[in-house]
Motif scaffolding. Structure first.
Motif, mmCIF file in Angstrom:
data_model
loop_
_atom_site.group_PDB
_atom_site.id
_atom_site.type_symbol
_atom_site.label_atom_id
_atom_site.label_comp_id
_atom_site.label_asym_id
_atom_site.label_seq_id
_atom_site.Cartn_x
_atom_site.Cartn_y
_atom_site.Cartn_z
ATOM 1 N N VAL A 281 0.856 -1.178 0.000
ATOM 2 C CA VAL A 281 0.000 0.000 0.000
ATOM 3 C C VAL A 281 0.895 1.231 0.000
ATOM 4 O O VAL A 281 1.669 1.443 0.938
ATOM 5 N N TYR A 282 0.797 2.018 -1.054
ATOM 6 C CA TYR A 282 1.629 3.206 -1.212
ATOM 7 C C TYR A 282 0.790 4.472 -1.123
ATOM 8 O O TYR A 282 -0.400 4.467 -1.435
ATOM 9 N N HIS A 283 1.447 5.557 -0.693
ATOM 10 C CA HIS A 283 0.847 6.893 -0.753
ATOM 11 C C HIS A 283 1.948 7.893 -1.073
ATOM 12 O O HIS A 283 2.900 8.050 -0.322
ATOM 13 N N LYS A 284 1.829 8.526 -2.251
ATOM 14 C CA LYS A 284 2.833 9.502 -2.705
ATOM 15 C C LYS A 284 4.236 8.895 -2.655
ATOM 16 O O LYS A 284 5.177 9.469 -2.093
ATOM 17 N N ASN A 285 4.376 7.746 -3.242
ATOM 18 C CA ASN A 285 5.663 7.040 -3.363
ATOM 19 C C ASN A 285 6.231 6.573 -2.022
ATOM 20 O O ASN A 285 7.403 6.181 -1.954
ATOM 21 N N LYS A 286 5.426 6.621 -0.984
ATOM 22 C CA LYS A 286 5.880 6.113 0.314
ATOM 23 C C LYS A 286 5.129 4.822 0.632
ATOM 24 O O LYS A 286 3.906 4.770 0.569
ATOM 25 N N LEU A 287 5.875 3.775 0.974
ATOM 26 C CA LEU A 287 5.277 2.505 1.343
ATOM 27 C C LEU A 287 4.688 2.608 2.739
ATOM 28 O O LEU A 287 5.407 2.807 3.725
#
Length: 395
Positions: free
Chosen positions: A103-109
Motif C-alpha cells: 500500500v503506497y501513498h505519494k511514493n511512500k510505502l
C-alpha cells in the motif's frame, strides 16, 4: 451468479461506508485498525490476513487474523520492504499466505498486506487493496497532522524561549573611558544555554559574569533564565560573592534536579579599592591581561548544580589593579573543530589575546570570529559561542 455478484457489491458498499464513517469520525489509529479488521471479517469474508506497518523505522504486524500462530508484533521479512507500487496481488510463500500487496501513498510505502487469496475473487481482492489504501492513507494523514501540530507547538515554545532569553542579556553595556565592556553571542540553535551579564552593584562596584549550562536548546535556555533571575535577586541582597555562589548552586541543584549543571565565572571590581574579586566555578580558563603579563583565573569551586552543598569554595582577590583587560568565553569557542577534526583549543586563543588588542572591543571579537571561521572551514559550529571582554582604565 447475479445474486452472488450483487451480494458482493452490497458487502463492499457496507465495508466502504463503515470505513469512511470511521475516518470521518476522526477515530484514533488503533480504533481505525480494529474497525478495518472487523469489516474484513464481517463484510468481505476474508479468512486470513496480516497487515504490517512501519513505525520508527521498524516494521511490525498490526492486524492479524485467521492464522495458526498470532503474528501481532512480529517483524516484516526484509525482502518485502522493497515491493514495487503496483495493482493486483503478488504471489508469496510467507507462512500461511499465498498473496501479498503493498500500500503506497505519494511514493511512500505505508503497509504490506498478506492474504490467503482465492484467485476467483479478483474483484474482491482489488477492492480489499483499495479499502486498505483508504484506511492507511487516513492513518498517515493523521500522523502528518499530529506531527505538524507538534512542530507548531515546538515553534511557539521556541519563540517564547527566545523572548525569555533576550531578557537575559543586558540591554546596554558600559562604554566609557574607565570601563568598556563588549559581548558577542552566537547560539548553536535558535536558543542556547550560554549567558553573560553586567550588573552595577553601586557607584564603585560592578559584577561581570559568563556561564554555560549543560545541554542545548529550550531546556538549557529556560534553566539559564532561572539562573539569571536568581543571580540578579541575590546581588540586590548581598555583595558577598561566596554567599552568592552558594545560593546559586542550591537554586541550580533544585531546578536542574541534579541532572543539569552550570559552569560559571564571576568577577566583582571595585574602582575605589582597585580590587578584583573573582570565582571560577568549573568554567574555562579566564584570561586577565595586565602590564605585568597574562594571568589565568581558574580557582574557585566546581560546577554549579551537581553537588549541594559545594565540596569546596574559595573566592580570590587580585589587588592594585588599575588597568587591565579581562577576556571571558564559553567552550564553544575553543572546541570548534576544523576539517581535519582538530580543535581550536585554548593555546590559539591565548596567543590572540597576548597580542595587541584593538581599542574597539567589538572589533576584537570580530577578529577572533574571523580567525575561527577561517579555522573551521566548511565545518559547522556545534555549540553556542559567547565572548565577554572587559577593559578597565582606572587611573
Amino acid at each position: 451468479m447475479m445474486e452472488s455478484s450483487l451480494d458482493i457489491k452490497d458487502l463492499q458498499l457496507n465495508a466502504l461506508l463503515e470505513i469512511t464513517q470511521a475516518v470521518n469520525n476522526n477515530l484514533p489509529e488503533d480504533d481505525l485498525l480494529k474497525i478495518y479488521k472487523f469489516t474484513l471479517l464481517a463484510d468481505l469474508k476474508i479468512n486470513k490476513l496480516a497487515l504490517f506497518t512501519e513505525k520508527n523505522e521498524e516494521w511490525h504486524c498490526r492486524v492479524n487474523f485467521g492464522t495458526k500462530n498470532d503474528l501481532i508484533g512480529s517483524t516484516l521479512p526484509e525482502e518485502y520492504k522493497e515491493l514495487k507500487n503496483q495493482l493486483g496481488l503478488i504471489e508469496t510463500s510467507f507462512d500461511e499466505f499465498n498473496s501479498v500487496f503493498p500500500v503506497y501513498h505519494k511514493n511512500k510505502l505505508l503497509s504490506v498486506v498478506f492474504i490467503d487469496s482465492d484467485s476467483k475473487l479478483g474483484i474482491q481482492n482489488r477492492f480489499l487493496n483499495a479499502l486498505t489504501n483508504i484506511i492507511l492513507v487516513a492513518i498517515e494523514n493523521k500522523r502528518l497532522a499530529r506531527q505538524q501540530m507538534e512542530q507548531e507547538a515546538y515553534r511557539r515554545e521556541l519563540e517564547i524561549a527566545k523572548k525569555v532569553q533576550n531578557f537575559l542579556f543586558p540591554k546596554e553595556l558600559p562604554k566609557i573611558e574607565r570601563l568598556q565592556i563588549e559581548a558577542f553571542y552566537l547560539p548553536h540553535h535558535d536558543v542556547g544555554g550560554d549567558y553573560y551579564d553586567y550588573i552595577q552593584i553601586d557607584e564603585n562596584k560592578f559584577l561581570a559574569c559568563i556561564a554555560d549550562v549543560s545541554g542545548k536548546g529550550v531546556p538549557a535556555a529556560l534553566l539559564m533564565s532561572n539562573f539569571q533571575a536568581s543571580l540578579r535577586a541575590l546581588v540586590r541582597q548581598t555583595k558577598d560573592l561566596k554567599e552568592i555562589i552558594e545560593e546559586l548552586n542550591h537554586t541550580t541543584f533544585v531546578s536542574g534536579n541534579a541532572e543539569n549543571f552550570i559552569t560559571f565565572f564571576a568577577g566583582i571590581y571595585d574602582f575605589k579599592t582597585k580590587v578584583l574579586e573573582y570565582i571560577n566555578c568549573g568554567h574555562n580558563e579566564i584570561i586577565l591581561k595586565t602590564d605585568d603579563g597574562i594571568q589565568l583565573l581558574n580557582d574557585g569551586t566546581t560546577v554549579l548544580g551537581m553537588f549541594d552543598p559545594l565540596p569546596f569554595i574559595e573566592t580570590l582577590q587580585i589587588k592594585n589593579l588599575d588597568e587591565f583587560f579581562l577576556f571571558t568565553y564559553t567552550d564553544g569557542l575553543t572546541e570548534t573543530f576544523n576539517e581535519e577534526d582538530e580543535a581550536f583549543e585554548f593555546d590559539r586563543l591565548l596567543e590572540i589575546v597576548k597580542g595587541d588588542c584593538p581599542q574597539d572591543l567589538s572589533e576584537f571579537h570580530n577578529q577572533i570570529l574571523g580567525l575561527l571561521n577561517a579555522f573551521k572551514g566548511s565545518r559547522a559550529f556545534h555549540d553556542d559561542i559567547t565572548m565577554l571582554s572587559c577593559r578597565i582604565q582606572n587611573k
